[in-house]
Motif scaffolding. Structure first.
Motif, mmCIF file in Angstrom:
data_model
loop_
_atom_site.group_PDB
_atom_site.id
_atom_site.type_symbol
_atom_site.label_atom_id
_atom_site.label_comp_id
_atom_site.label_asym_id
_atom_site.label_seq_id
_atom_site.Cartn_x
_atom_site.Cartn_y
_atom_site.Cartn_z
ATOM 1 N N SER A 1 49.219 42.155 44.723
ATOM 2 C CA SER A 1 47.616 42.069 45.497
ATOM 3 C C SER A 1 48.038 42.677 46.969
ATOM 4 O O SER A 1 49.141 42.332 47.452
ATOM 5 N N GLY A 2 47.212 43.337 47.259
ATOM 6 C CA GLY A 2 47.230 43.862 48.938
ATOM 7 C C GLY A 2 47.992 45.147 48.900
ATOM 8 O O GLY A 2 48.165 45.811 50.286
ATOM 9 N N GLY B 1 44.990 49.151 35.070
ATOM 10 C CA GLY B 1 43.961 48.486 36.048
ATOM 11 C C GLY B 1 42.388 49.166 35.816
ATOM 12 O O GLY B 1 42.277 50.031 35.214
ATOM 13 N N ILE B 2 41.367 48.175 36.491
ATOM 14 C CA ILE B 2 40.045 48.762 36.342
ATOM 15 C C ILE B 2 39.817 48.783 37.552
ATOM 16 O O ILE B 2 39.686 48.155 38.426
ATOM 17 N N LEU B 3 39.038 49.974 37.726
ATOM 18 C CA LEU B 3 38.428 50.542 38.882
ATOM 19 C C LEU B 3 36.893 50.525 38.707
ATOM 20 O O LEU B 3 36.242 51.487 38.253
ATOM 21 N N TYR C 1 43.770 50.498 45.621
ATOM 22 C CA TYR C 1 44.464 49.315 46.373
ATOM 23 C C TYR C 1 44.051 48.175 45.510
ATOM 24 O O TYR C 1 43.145 48.136 44.606
ATOM 25 N N VAL C 2 45.194 47.470 45.329
ATOM 26 C CA VAL C 2 45.239 46.112 44.378
ATOM 27 C C VAL C 2 44.313 44.904 45.068
ATOM 28 O O VAL C 2 44.986 44.522 45.819
ATOM 29 N N LEU C 3 43.189 44.796 44.380
ATOM 30 C CA LEU C 3 42.370 43.806 45.164
ATOM 31 C C LEU C 3 42.805 42.464 44.324
ATOM 32 O O LEU C 3 42.682 41.292 45.055
ATOM 33 N N ASN C 4 43.203 42.374 43.078
ATOM 34 C CA ASN C 4 43.422 41.118 42.459
ATOM 35 C C ASN C 4 44.356 41.384 41.214
ATOM 36 O O ASN C 4 43.939 42.532 40.304
ATOM 37 N N GLY D 1 42.157 38.972 32.732
ATOM 38 C CA GLY D 1 43.375 39.308 32.630
ATOM 39 C C GLY D 1 43.468 40.944 32.989
ATOM 40 O O GLY D 1 44.796 41.629 32.821
ATOM 41 N N ASN D 2 42.721 41.570 33.667
ATOM 42 C CA ASN D 2 42.767 42.809 34.140
ATOM 43 C C ASN D 2 43.166 42.676 35.761
ATOM 44 O O ASN D 2 42.748 42.050 36.428
ATOM 45 N N ILE D 3 43.770 44.055 35.996
ATOM 46 C CA ILE D 3 44.014 44.199 37.405
ATOM 47 C C ILE D 3 42.918 44.821 38.031
ATOM 48 O O ILE D 3 42.482 45.880 37.623
#
Length: 383
Positions: A17-18, A43-45, A71-74, A80-82
């Motif tokens: 994250s971050g 990841g999900i955008l 950018y990785v928010l979570n 279970g998704n990024i």
């Protein structure tokens, strides 16, 4: 099996994250995009994280196999998704670019959007930025609204990433551009050339003309062949004019100009139009202690010496003349090389011929010599 899993995990990217990481678009819908991060899960955008503009549809800006930064928010959105953000990654990337721009003193283009107190607002690579009124131009800006919608080349002069503050300048870019133009102009300009410029300033002694980063002066006497009292009689600020380069003084950064066409100098053919001894009309244009100047035609003046003004003795020209008086003058001498002409007012009028006949007695007296001398002739003896 454990070794295989270990090999697979070691080949996977480290995602936290971050962080900003690079991924590939797998699929796009109206509501989201799926991004392959090279990790165990994709990841999900969401649509809301594609752009600052909430109206933009993911399909409008993304397509399958596009490589983008996110950018990785979570690491886990609850399902279970990024959870990813493109707009956050873009913002971080832009800030990095802006910091590099400030460091490297580089320039870029922006469009002025609105006027606020003390300046205007624009967007530097999508981030709101401020241009103070004093930084809009090297010239005085009277109306900021004239800049709305204009594309300006600017540079970053102040940046605070934590406060998301950016200050830009067009003035510094213009100054650098003008300096380049100045060096080029000083290396090229020569006396005798004809140049185009813009009237930038008027003074009591002439007009300054911007030749492209360097100002040249048209002296009052070089504005016109006729006598000019104020430069505003001939030109105005902002006028585009063609001028002649009279002199270039690089040591003192001075350029002398003329607006009047040197080929139209009335002294060039003065001897063809005027002859010594002829009488012409003129206008009193200027007084000196020793005489008065009379303009014969625009740009052509002659001097009437104090002794040539009147038959009577006078102490100064204004004793008998006024500026603007129409007078007749006789041309005494012409020197085209020195651009001098000697004139006379007192000799311009035809003097009446002296009537000597009035001193001759034309009447017959009717008296003979004999009557005058009488008997005296009788006493004379002639041998």
């Amino acid at each position: 099996m454990n070794e295989i899993i270990s090999d697979i995990e070691s080949s996977m990217k480290k995602v936290r994250s971050g962080e900003v990481i690079k991924g590939k678009v797998i699929s796009v819908t109206d509501s989201e995009a799926i991004i392959n991060l090279g990790y165990m899960s994709d990841g999900i955008l969401p649509r809301s994280e594609v752009s600052e503009d909430s109206e933009i549809n993911p399909r409008d800006v993304l397509k399958e196999n596009d490589e983008i930064y996110v950018y990785v928010l979570n690491m886990n959105d609850g399902d279970g998704n990024i959870l990813l953000s493109k707009k956050a990654a873009d913002k971080i990337k832009v800030w990095d670019e802006l910091e590099d721009s400030l460091k490297n003193n580089s320039t870029f283009e922006v469009t002025v959007k609105e006027v606020v107190k003390g300046g205007v607002i624009t967007y530097a690579k999508g981030i709101r930025a401020f241009i103070p009124a004093s930084q809009l131009s090297v010239s005085y800006v009277k109306d900021l609204n004239e800049f709305i919608g204009r594309v300006l080349t600017v540079k970053v002069i102040e940046l605070d990433r934590t406060k998301e503050k950016i200050v830009l300048s067009r003035r510094e870019v213009e100054s650098a551009e003008l300096e380049v133009k100045k060096r080029g102009l000083w290396s090229e300009i020569k006396p005798g050339e004809k140049r185009t410029g813009v009237v930038s300033r008027l003074t009591k002694f002439g007009a300054f003309v911007d030749l492209g980063g360097v100002d040249g002066l048209i002296h009052l006497s070089e504005l016109s062949w006729k006598r000019v009292k104020n430069p505003s009689e001939v030109v105005s600020i902002g006028d585009k004019v063609e001028v002649y380069v009279l002199d270039v003084d690089k040591e003192n950064n001075r350029i002398s100009l003329a607006l009047k066409d040197v080929s139209e100098d009335p002294w060039n053919n003065v001897q063809d139009k005027y002859k010594v001894g002829s009488v012409v009309d003129g206008t009193v244009s200027k007084f000196l202690n020793f005489g008065a100047f009379v303009e014969i035609e625009p740009g052509l003046e002659g001097l009437v010496h104090l002794s040539e003004i009147s038959e009577e003795r006078i102490l100064k020209p204004s004793d008998v003349l006024n500026i603007g008086n129409k007078v007749r003058v006789k041309i005494l001498d012409i020197d085209p090389k020195a651009k001098r002409m000697s004139l006379s007012i007192k000799d311009s009028a035809e003097k009446p011929k002296e009537d000597f006949e009035k001193y001759v007695d034309t009447q017959e007296s009717g008296v003979s010599l004999g009557e005058l001398f009488g008997d005296k002739f009788k006493d004379l003896k002639f041998d």
